[in-house]
Design an enzyme around this catalytic site. Structure first.
Site, short mmCIF file in Angstrom:
data_model
loop_
_atom_site.label_atom_id
_atom_site.label_comp_id
_atom_site.label_asym_id
_atom_site.label_seq_id
_atom_site.Cartn_x
_atom_site.Cartn_y
_atom_site.Cartn_z
CE LYS A 34 -45.50 -42.04 -41.04
NZ LYS A 34 -45.72 -41.55 -42.45
CG ASP A 61 -49.18 -43.54 -43.33
OD1 ASP A 61 -50.40 -43.73 -43.42
OD2 ASP A 61 -48.68 -42.45 -42.97
CE LYS A 63 -52.35 -40.66 -43.76
NZ LYS A 63 -50.92 -40.79 -44.07
CG ASP A 66 -60.62 -46.41 -55.38
OD1 ASP A 66 -61.76 -46.46 -55.90
OD2 ASP A 66 -59.60 -46.04 -56.00
CB THR A 117 -52.34 -35.33 -36.11
OG1 THR A 117 -51.30 -35.61 -37.06
CG2 THR A 117 -52.75 -36.62 -35.41
NE ARG A 209 -41.29 -32.83 -39.74
CZ ARG A 209 -42.29 -32.07 -40.15
NH1 ARG A 209 -42.05 -31.02 -40.91
NH2 ARG A 209 -43.53 -32.34 -39.81
#
Length: 230
Positions: A34, A61, A63, A66, A117, A209
């Site tokens: 990603k 990614d 997002k 508009d 999330t 991570r």
């Protein structure tokens, strides 16, 4: 259309850190990664071109959110990069999502963000003034995403079963906030382990991570991949 590779979130600020991270993996290990806002805004399209040259798959990614014409044009540009998956905010509405699909074309997977999330129900109600339950908000966004002709949504693993029930079993559910048993949850509010996400029906899981900051990222990746695949 379940993906057997965990999607690795390359949450690094520089091109060099990405190169160093990916260089740890065997060349024959083709990853699904990603690329998010921080990395893309720092490096631009070159980071996508580089990762694709190594044979890896990319979820870009960004997002997008508009007016429909702007999103359509932006997606046409992203389509030329050869990304495998990208996304928009479902809050942009059906017309915007349809425009995104038109701009991107039918090749790449196109999904929409429902509720992040990191968002709790109390935050959603206070900050967005959406006075329903978090689940109701997510399901409404999922239905609108399906209506617009997109492939699926980004959602919490806790919502996968309800989303597939209200859309279809083929509707893609990509779930971030995945943490191996015993690891810190960080800034995520709604998390699951890879095995729990598999059981509940996630199609893609995103892990950052626990892999990128591990002492041995390759071992950490393989352990999560094994747990994800049962």
């Amino acid at each position: 259309m379940r993906e057997n590779r965990p999607v690795i979130a390359l949450d690094f600020p520089t091109f060099e850190e990405v190169k160093a991270f990916l260089a740890q993996f065997p060349k024959e290990e083709k990853l699904f990664v990603k690329v998010g806002m921080e990395l893309y805004y720092a490096c631009g399209p070159d980071i996508v071109t580089y990762i694709k040259s190594l044979g890896h798959s990319i979820f870009l990614d960004l997002k997008l959110h508009d007016i429909p014409n702007t999103v359509r044009s932006a997606m046409a540009v992203l389509a030329k990069l050869g990304v495998d998956m990208t996304n928009v905010h479902a809050a942009g509405g059906v017309e915007m999502m349809q425009a995104a699909r038109e701009g991107l074309g039918e090749g790449p997977i196109l999904i929409a963000v429902t509720q992040l999330t990191s968002t709790s129900e109390a935050q959603m109600q206070a900050d967005q003034n959406i006075q329903t339950s978090l689940t109701d908000s997510v399901l409404n966004y999922a239905r609108k995403t399906a209506e617009a002709g997109l492939d699926g949504v980004v959602c919490s693993a806790h919502e996968v079963e309800a989303i597939k029930s209200t859309t279809s079993s083929n509707f893609v559910c990509l779930t971030p906030g995945i943490r191996p048993s015993g690891s810190a949850i960080g800034d995520q509010k709604r998390v699951m382990t890879p095995s729990e996400a598999r059981t509940i029906g996630s199609d893609y899981i995103v892990v950052g991570r626990p892999i990128t900051q591990a002492e041995n990222p390759v071992e950490a990746y393989q352990a999560i991949k094994e747990e994800w695949n049962g």
